[in-house]
Write a protein that holds these residues in place. Structure first.
Motif, PDB file in Angstrom:
ATOM      1  N   VAL A  33       0.800  -1.232   0.000  1.00 15.49           N
ATOM      2  CA  VAL A  33       0.000   0.000   0.000  1.00 15.49           C
ATOM      3  C   VAL A  33       0.838   1.290   0.000  1.00 15.49           C
ATOM      4  O   VAL A  33       0.491   2.259   0.649  1.00 15.49           O
ATOM      5  N   THR A  34       1.919   1.273  -0.736  1.00 16.44           N
ATOM      6  CA  THR A  34       2.819   2.423  -0.851  1.00 16.44           C
ATOM      7  C   THR A  34       3.241   2.948   0.518  1.00 16.44           C
ATOM      8  O   THR A  34       3.486   4.134   0.712  1.00 16.44           O
ATOM      9  N   ASN A  35       3.338   2.066   1.483  1.00 18.21           N
ATOM     10  CA  ASN A  35       3.726   2.428   2.841  1.00 18.21           C
ATOM     11  C   ASN A  35       5.211   2.109   3.017  1.00 18.21           C
ATOM     12  O   ASN A  35       5.611   0.950   2.929  1.00 18.21           O
ATOM     13  N   PRO A  36       6.050   3.124   3.262  1.00 17.61           N
ATOM     14  CA  PRO A  36       7.489   2.888   3.365  1.00 17.61           C
ATOM     15  C   PRO A  36       7.875   1.800   4.374  1.00 17.61           C
ATOM     16  O   PRO A  36       8.760   0.990   4.102  1.00 17.61           O
ATOM     17  N   ARG A  38       6.079  -0.837   5.363  1.00 19.51           N
ATOM     18  CA  ARG A  38       5.699  -2.146   4.824  1.00 19.51           C
ATOM     19  C   ARG A  38       6.607  -2.531   3.657  1.00 19.51           C
ATOM     20  O   ARG A  38       6.964  -3.696   3.503  1.00 19.51           O
ATOM     21  N   GLN A  57      -2.637   5.609  -2.527  1.00 22.81           N
ATOM     22  CA  GLN A  57      -2.733   4.583  -1.491  1.00 22.81           C
ATOM     23  C   GLN A  57      -2.272   5.083  -0.127  1.00 22.81           C
ATOM     24  O   GLN A  57      -2.869   4.756   0.879  1.00 22.81           O
ATOM     25  N   ILE A  58      -1.202   5.821  -0.069  1.00 25.42           N
ATOM     26  CA  ILE A  58      -0.606   6.194   1.209  1.00 25.42           C
ATOM     27  C   ILE A  58      -1.162   7.503   1.741  1.00 25.42           C
ATOM     28  O   ILE A  58      -1.250   7.698   2.931  1.00 25.42           O
ATOM     29  N   GLU A  63       5.173  10.740   1.587  1.00 24.64           N
ATOM     30  CA  GLU A  63       5.280   9.311   1.884  1.00 24.64           C
ATOM     31  C   GLU A  63       5.538   8.493   0.618  1.00 24.64           C
ATOM     32  O   GLU A  63       6.287   7.517   0.648  1.00 24.64           O
ATOM     33  N   THR A  64       4.933   8.900  -0.488  1.00 26.26           N
ATOM     34  CA  THR A  64       5.181   8.211  -1.753  1.00 26.26           C
ATOM     35  C   THR A  64       6.638   8.376  -2.172  1.00 26.26           C
ATOM     36  O   THR A  64       7.283   7.406  -2.587  1.00 26.26           O
ATOM     37  N   ALA A  67       8.806   6.155  -0.160  1.00 24.87           N
ATOM     38  CA  ALA A  67       8.688   4.781  -0.642  1.00 24.87           C
ATOM     39  C   ALA A  67       9.555   4.569  -1.877  1.00 24.87           C
ATOM     40  O   ALA A  67      10.258   3.564  -1.993  1.00 24.87           O
TER      41      ALA A  67
END
Length: 74
Positions: A33-36, A38, A57-58, A63-64, A67
């Protein structure tokens, strides 16, 4: 293959990647989910062979971009 294992099943993804990753592209989308955080876990644990990033997503552009910076430059 779309959604081969549940999006929260990191162990299942890891097993699938070990079994098919040499011959198949396994693209993590909902699992990361574009979560750094994860994505970093996915890289460390070899959860998939690729990752799909989506700005929506994030939640934030920052945050993107964080990622994106996790991936090696090729």
């Amino acid at each position: 293959m779309k959604t081969a294992v549940p999006k929260t099943d990191f162990l299942g993804w890891k097993f699938l990647t070990q079994a098919l990753g040499e011959k198949t592209l396994l693209i993590g989308d909902d699992i990361f989910v574009t979560n750094p955080a994860r994505i970093q876990l996915g890289i460390t644990q070899k959860i998939a062979t690729r990752c799909l990033l989506r700005l929506t997503q994030i939640g934030t552009l920052t945050e993107t971009l964080q990622a994106i910076k996790l991936f090696p430059k090729e």
